[in-house]
Enzyme design. Structure first.
Site, PDB file in Angstrom:
ATOM      1  N   HIS A   1       4.622   5.801  11.628  1.00 17.20           N
ATOM      2  CA  HIS A   1       4.162   5.658  10.240  1.00 17.20           C
ATOM      3  C   HIS A   1       3.185   6.811   9.979  1.00 17.20           C
ATOM      4  O   HIS A   1       1.971   6.615   9.884  1.00 17.20           O
ATOM      5  CB  HIS A   1       3.483   4.296  10.074  1.00 17.20           C
ATOM      6  CG  HIS A   1       3.258   3.856   8.663  1.00 17.20           C
ATOM      7  ND1 HIS A   1       3.377   4.713   7.559  1.00 17.20           N
ATOM      8  CD2 HIS A   1       2.897   2.642   8.150  1.00 17.20           C
ATOM      9  CE1 HIS A   1       3.111   4.028   6.455  1.00 17.20           C
ATOM     10  NE2 HIS A   1       2.817   2.778   6.785  1.00 17.20           N
TER      11      HIS A   1
ATOM     12  N   ARG B   1      11.029   4.025   3.506  1.00 12.96           N
ATOM     13  CA  ARG B   1      10.687   3.038   4.548  1.00 12.96           C
ATOM     14  C   ARG B   1      11.958   2.296   4.900  1.00 12.96           C
ATOM     15  O   ARG B   1      12.736   1.906   4.021  1.00 12.96           O
ATOM     16  CB  ARG B   1       9.632   2.061   4.051  1.00 12.96           C
ATOM     17  CG  ARG B   1       9.440   0.891   5.013  1.00 12.96           C
ATOM     18  CD  ARG B   1       8.253   0.049   4.693  1.00 12.96           C
ATOM     19  NE  ARG B   1       7.019   0.762   4.985  1.00 12.96           N
ATOM     20  CZ  ARG B   1       5.808   0.221   4.907  1.00 12.96           C
ATOM     21  NH1 ARG B   1       5.683  -1.047   4.569  1.00 12.96           N
ATOM     22  NH2 ARG B   1       4.731   0.927   5.170  1.00 12.96           N
TER      23      ARG B   1
ATOM     24  N   ARG C   1       0.799  -1.231   0.000  1.00 17.65           N
ATOM     25  CA  ARG C   1       0.000   0.000   0.000  1.00 17.65           C
ATOM     26  C   ARG C   1       0.827   1.275   0.000  1.00 17.65           C
ATOM     27  O   ARG C   1       0.576   2.195  -0.786  1.00 17.65           O
ATOM     28  CB  ARG C   1      -0.911   0.058   1.246  1.00 17.65           C
ATOM     29  CG  ARG C   1      -2.185  -0.694   1.117  1.00 17.65           C
ATOM     30  CD  ARG C   1      -2.564  -1.274   2.468  1.00 17.65           C
ATOM     31  NE  ARG C   1      -1.584  -2.275   2.819  1.00 17.65           N
ATOM     32  CZ  ARG C   1      -1.656  -3.544   2.413  1.00 17.65           C
ATOM     33  NH1 ARG C   1      -2.689  -3.948   1.745  1.00 17.65           N
ATOM     34  NH2 ARG C   1      -0.698  -4.413   2.693  1.00 17.65           N
ATOM     35  N   THR C   2       1.783   1.375   0.903  1.00 19.42           N
ATOM     36  CA  THR C   2       2.445   2.668   1.082  1.00 19.42           C
ATOM     37  C   THR C   2       3.237   3.041  -0.170  1.00 19.42           C
ATOM     38  O   THR C   2       3.109   4.150  -0.690  1.00 19.42           O
ATOM     39  CB  THR C   2       3.358   2.626   2.325  1.00 19.42           C
ATOM     40  OG1 THR C   2       2.591   2.109   3.415  1.00 19.42           O
ATOM     41  CG2 THR C   2       3.861   4.004   2.681  1.00 19.42           C
TER      42      THR C   2
ATOM     43  N   LYS D   1      25.721  -3.025  -0.514  1.00 18.55           N
ATOM     44  CA  LYS D   1      27.191  -2.983  -0.584  1.00 18.55           C
ATOM     45  C   LYS D   1      27.763  -2.175   0.571  1.00 18.55           C
ATOM     46  O   LYS D   1      28.949  -1.867   0.589  1.00 18.55           O
ATOM     47  CB  LYS D   1      27.618  -2.353  -1.925  1.00 18.55           C
ATOM     48  CG  LYS D   1      27.195  -3.184  -3.133  1.00 18.55           C
ATOM     49  CD  LYS D   1      27.676  -2.591  -4.447  1.00 18.55           C
ATOM     50  CE  LYS D   1      26.669  -1.625  -5.012  1.00 18.55           C
ATOM     51  NZ  LYS D   1      27.050  -1.102  -6.343  1.00 18.55           N
TER      52      LYS D   1
HETATM   53  N1   CP Z   1      -0.298  -0.063   5.877  1.00 19.80           N
HETATM   54  C1   CP Z   1       0.892  -0.295   5.306  1.00 19.80           C
HETATM   55  O1   CP Z   1       1.908   0.339   5.671  1.00 19.80           O
HETATM   56  O2   CP Z   1       0.875  -1.253   4.342  1.00 19.80           O
HETATM   57  P1   CP Z   1       2.154  -1.725   3.504  1.00 19.80           P
HETATM   58  O3   CP Z   1       3.119  -2.358   4.452  1.00 19.80           O
HETATM   59  O4   CP Z   1       1.619  -2.652   2.461  1.00 19.80           O
HETATM   60  O5   CP Z   1       2.762  -0.476   2.898  1.00 19.80           O
END
Ligand code: CP
Length: 303
Positions: A129, A101, A51-52, A80
């Site tokens: 998040h 991320r 999703r993100t 590396k």
């Molecule tokens: N909600 C969320 O962060 O989903 P993903 O890990 O799929 O990005």
């Protein structure tokens, strides 16, 4: 130049403004179709995501911009030994904004201190998040009309669930929000969050029993047990099925309840609930794209 690492960096009026922009994008998508023409978003994902990452990419495409990046650490030069700081400096040469991320808490903050373009934390370890929280806030606003006076139950892995930590940080700034934390003892919400809520005189209730509090809830925020954060597989296997929401368990719930989940779901919400009008988790998925569009516009200072 501004980044977004923690949801607390946004004032309430900025959150309001993002919610308004997202609602306007939903109503008038054509108005935004070229707002980021010529701009590039880099998605640097050192940890898996559906999703993100894809909603960030869809957001930038729907704003008329372009996207580059990687979806796993192994396909970047971090494999590396390159540092997060050097990666951020490098990608700043190619992109106008970065969404990162990383499994290490604080990595997006380090990136933001070294990048020359805005950095958005797209999830750092078990920490924060903030853009999931923006998706959650838009969902709550559209379902409930606002945030004041809500009783919100957080259920599942409240220790490692970064979406839980960020959403608590956001909701505590509204009036008379009541927090109910439902988890196994091993996965309680971190003490620093509990203590801070109590110090600020929030009504906080903790339990292991979801059904005992079901009738009180306006929002039920389910979460998966975060296997990737456990040091011990046996412990994960023992705890993973602590809560499985079924239609029977919803029998005492309010008709106005909103069932939320940041997803991915493993088995903590039965698929039989997907057709219940109270299920909001796929609305959250879509709202995430609109809020990320609004955030990109804000951080790139696009009028
Ligand atoms: N909600 C969320 O962060 O989903 P993903 O890990 O799929 O990005």
């Amino acid at each position: 130049m501004r980044s977004l690492i923690d949801i607390a960096e946004l004032s309430l009026s900025e959150i309001d403004s993002l919610l308004n922009t997202a609602n306007d994008i939903i109503e008038n998508p054509a108005k935004y179709a070229e707002k980021c023409k010529g701009k590039k978003l880099a998605t640097l994902f050192f940890e898996p995501s559906t999703r993100t990452r894809l909603s960030f990419e869809a957001a930038m495409y729907e704003l008329g911009g372009n996207v580059l990046g990687f979806s796993e650490a192994q396909s970047s030069s971090s494999a590396k030994g390159e540092s997060v700081a050097d990666t951020a400096k490098t990608v700043s040469c190619y992109a106008d904004i970065i969404a990162m991320r990383h499994p290490k808490e604080g990595a997006p903050l380090v990136a933001s201190m070294n990048a020359t373009v805005p950095v958005i934390n797209a999830g750092d370890g078990g920490h924060n998040h903030p853009t999931q929280t923006l998706a959650d806030l838009l969902t709550i606003k559209r379902e409930k009309g606002g945030f004041d006076n809500l009783t919100v139950g957080f259920c599942g892995d409240l220790k490692f669930g970064r979406t839980v930590h960020s959403l608590i940080t956001a909701l505590r700034r509204y009036n008379n929000v009541k927090f109910i934390f439902i988890s196994p003892n091993e996965l309680r919400v971190p003490e620093y969050i509990r203590e801070s809520l109590k110090q600020d005189n929030f009504e906080v209730f903790e339990t292991t029993d979801l059904e005992a509090v079901m009738a009180d809830l306006d929002v039920l925020y389910m979460t998966r047990v975060q296997r990737e954060r456990f040091f011990n597989e046996e412990e994960y296997l023992r705890l993973k099925d602590s809560y499985i929401l079924t239609p029977e368990k919803l029998e005492t719930a309010k008709q106005s309840l909103s069932v939320m989940h940041p997803l991915p779901r493993v088995n903590e919400i039965s698929v039989a609930i997907d057709s219940d009008p109270r299920a909001c988790y796929f609305k959250q998925v879509l709202n995430g794209k609109y809020m990320r569009m609004a955030l990109i516009l804000m951080l790139l200072e696009v009028k």
